[in-house]
Write a protein that holds these residues in place. Structure first.
Motif, mmCIF file in Angstrom:
data_model
loop_
_atom_site.group_PDB
_atom_site.id
_atom_site.type_symbol
_atom_site.label_atom_id
_atom_site.label_comp_id
_atom_site.label_asym_id
_atom_site.label_seq_id
_atom_site.Cartn_x
_atom_site.Cartn_y
_atom_site.Cartn_z
ATOM 1 N N UNK A 142 0.840 -1.207 0.000
ATOM 2 C CA UNK A 142 0.000 0.000 0.000
ATOM 3 C C UNK A 142 0.867 1.247 0.000
ATOM 4 N N UNK A 143 1.904 1.267 0.834
ATOM 5 C CA UNK A 143 2.776 2.441 0.909
ATOM 6 C C UNK A 143 3.497 2.679 -0.412
ATOM 7 N N UNK A 144 4.040 1.616 -1.002
ATOM 8 C CA UNK A 144 4.737 1.775 -2.281
ATOM 9 C C UNK A 144 3.817 2.275 -3.375
ATOM 10 N N UNK A 145 2.564 1.835 -3.363
ATOM 11 C CA UNK A 145 1.589 2.269 -4.367
ATOM 12 C C UNK A 145 1.187 3.716 -4.165
ATOM 13 N N UNK A 146 0.994 4.126 -2.911
ATOM 14 C CA UNK A 146 0.654 5.527 -2.623
ATOM 15 C C UNK A 146 1.814 6.439 -3.022
ATOM 16 N N UNK A 152 1.494 -1.746 11.513
ATOM 17 C CA UNK A 152 0.280 -1.575 10.709
ATOM 18 C C UNK A 152 -0.228 -0.139 10.765
ATOM 19 N N UNK A 153 -0.382 0.385 11.969
ATOM 20 C CA UNK A 153 -0.933 1.737 12.129
ATOM 21 C C UNK A 153 0.034 2.775 11.581
ATOM 22 N N UNK A 154 1.318 2.619 11.882
ATOM 23 C CA UNK A 154 2.348 3.522 11.372
ATOM 24 C C UNK A 154 2.313 3.546 9.849
ATOM 25 N N UNK A 155 2.283 2.353 9.233
ATOM 26 C CA UNK A 155 2.299 2.278 7.776
ATOM 27 C C UNK A 155 1.069 2.884 7.136
ATOM 28 N N UNK A 156 -0.103 2.623 7.721
ATOM 29 C CA UNK A 156 -1.325 3.204 7.187
ATOM 30 C C UNK A 156 -1.332 4.723 7.341
ATOM 31 N N UNK A 157 -0.919 5.214 8.500
ATOM 32 C CA UNK A 157 -0.890 6.658 8.728
ATOM 33 C C UNK A 157 0.124 7.336 7.815
ATOM 34 N N UNK A 158 1.253 6.676 7.589
ATOM 35 C CA UNK A 158 2.247 7.224 6.666
ATOM 36 C C UNK A 158 1.678 7.307 5.259
ATOM 37 N N UNK A 159 0.970 6.260 4.847
ATOM 38 C CA UNK A 159 0.338 6.259 3.522
ATOM 39 C C UNK A 159 -0.718 7.350 3.415
ATOM 40 N N UNK A 160 -1.520 7.499 4.470
ATOM 41 C CA UNK A 160 -2.552 8.540 4.481
ATOM 42 C C UNK A 160 -1.915 9.924 4.419
ATOM 43 N N UNK A 161 -0.839 10.108 5.173
ATOM 44 C CA UNK A 161 -0.145 11.392 5.162
ATOM 45 C C UNK A 161 0.395 11.741 3.788
ATOM 46 N N UNK A 162 0.982 10.748 3.116
ATOM 47 C CA UNK A 162 1.500 10.967 1.759
ATOM 48 C C UNK A 162 0.353 11.267 0.804
ATOM 49 N N UNK A 163 -0.756 10.545 0.958
ATOM 50 C CA UNK A 163 -1.920 10.741 0.090
ATOM 51 C C UNK A 163 -2.505 12.152 0.272
ATOM 52 N N UNK A 164 -2.667 12.601 1.513
ATOM 53 C CA UNK A 164 -3.181 13.945 1.766
ATOM 54 C C UNK A 164 -2.224 15.001 1.230
ATOM 55 N N UNK A 165 -0.910 14.758 1.435
ATOM 56 C CA UNK A 165 0.097 15.688 0.931
ATOM 57 C C UNK A 165 0.077 15.822 -0.576
ATOM 58 N N UNK A 166 -0.397 14.786 -1.258
ATOM 59 C CA UNK A 166 -0.508 14.813 -2.725
ATOM 60 C C UNK A 166 -1.479 15.903 -3.175
ATOM 61 N N UNK A 167 -2.529 16.128 -2.383
ATOM 62 C CA UNK A 167 -3.539 17.118 -2.737
ATOM 63 C C UNK A 167 -3.284 18.500 -2.139
ATOM 64 N N UNK A 168 -2.455 18.528 -1.111
ATOM 65 C CA UNK A 168 -2.163 19.814 -0.473
ATOM 66 C C UNK A 168 -0.677 20.124 -0.517
#
Length: 311
Positions: free
Chosen positions: A39-43, A295-311
């Motif tokens: 998931x992280x690599x894809x994000x 798990x939580x660290x990886x998901x939050x990191x992915x979410x952070x990268x995803x949000x940063x993509x738009x902002x």
């Protein structure tokens, strides 16, 4: 894991075939070490290009199969070497508790490897055939982790092998199949996940320290000793969080990636759960917290990268 079961001992229980037996065999609590990196690599790839959903899903399934197969091989060889008993903590127990024949476990593991290889053909056809070599190496390490004349799991390099191949390499492959390249950013962001996957492995070795020592293993916690091993383990978690702070402040990662700090309570629980404990069953909550931290660290990191993509 405790000793006392000889490899030629006959099983006294009748074979069991319920779904829960096979589900336990795959050790589902470990599978996050596979899908979080994918998931992280894809994000991360989303920052560079549009995502090929077919490649993402195929990569995800292949990694889950390889992880499950590795767990089965672990179960098989630990039984053959007399390391697992019905009282052992943290094992699937399908051989020593449920009476499933060892050969069935091994054949199922190879079947999972075979399916993963077929999925790899699809991935290579849509990216690069060099990945066939990388995938073969990853599956070989999965086998050699507990198989072969000198299992990696019996050496001080188990954490490094697990973190590198099940953490960093999966992230970079997941990124590469979408972008056809590997960037400095993708490598740097993969490092904390590599460390956390290695920490999952180390938590297992801390729990099994006494039993592994009796069976002649030379894992990192055995070489360090329990107290220093726990400190080293805490250091790994600390570095993972500090790494994200540095990446955010030098502009490589978005400040949204600091969302990973929401997982800090789990990391603290993981560390404190080992302090003052010596019995494997007492350390199971700490191991669970370690896996949850990843798990939580990886998901939050992915979410952070995803949000940063738009902002």
């Amino acid at each position: 894991m405790q000793s006392g079961l000889q490899s030629n001992q006959k099983l006294s229980k009748k074979p069991s075939s319920g779904f829960q037996v096979w589900w336990r065999l795959m050790r589902p609590h470990t599978l996050t070490a596979s899908f979080v990196p994918v998931i992280l690599g894809t994000v991360l790839a989303l920052l560079e290009t549009s995502i090929h959903i077919g490649l993402f899903l195929t990569m995800l399934l292949a990694c889950l199969l390889i992880q499950a197969a590795t767990n089965m091989i672990n179960e098989y060889f630990d039984y053959k070497r007399g390391l697992d008993t019905a009282d052992s903590v943290g094992i699937g127990g399908t051989i020593v508790r449920d009476g499933i024949k060892p050969k069935v476990i091994l054949n199922l593991a190879f079947s999972f490897f075979g399916i993963a290889a077929l999925l790899g053909v699809y991935i290579c056809m849509n990216s690069s055939w060099w990945l066939a070599l990388v995938g073969t190496i990853c599956m070989s390490v999965g086998y050699l982790y507990t198989g072969g004349p000198l299992p990696i799991s019996s050496t001080p390099f188990g954490e490094l092998a697990a973190g590198f191949f099940m953490g960093m390499i999966i992230i970079l492959i997941s990124f590469f199949i979408q972008t056809s390249t590997v960037t400095t950013t993708s490598i740097l962001i993969s490092i904390p996940i590599m460390i956390l996957v290695g920490a999952i492995n180390m938590s297992n070795n801390i729990r099994d320290l006494d039993g592994d020592k009796k069976n002649g293993r030379r894992t990192l916690p055995i070489l360090l000793g329990r107290t220093k091993a726990i400190k080293f383990f805490a250091g790994l978690l600390f570095i993972s969080y500090m790494w994200i702070i540095v990446l955010a402040f030098i502009g490589i990662a978005s400040f949204w990636t600091l969302l990973v700090f929401i997982s800090v309570p789990k990391a603290i629980k993981a560390v404190t759960g080992f302090i003052g404990k010596s019995e494997p069953i007492q350390m199971m909550p700490a191991m669970k917290a370690t896996a949850q931290t990843n798990t939580i660290f990886g998901f939050l990191l992915s979410i952070g990268i995803f949000i940063g993509y738009f902002f």
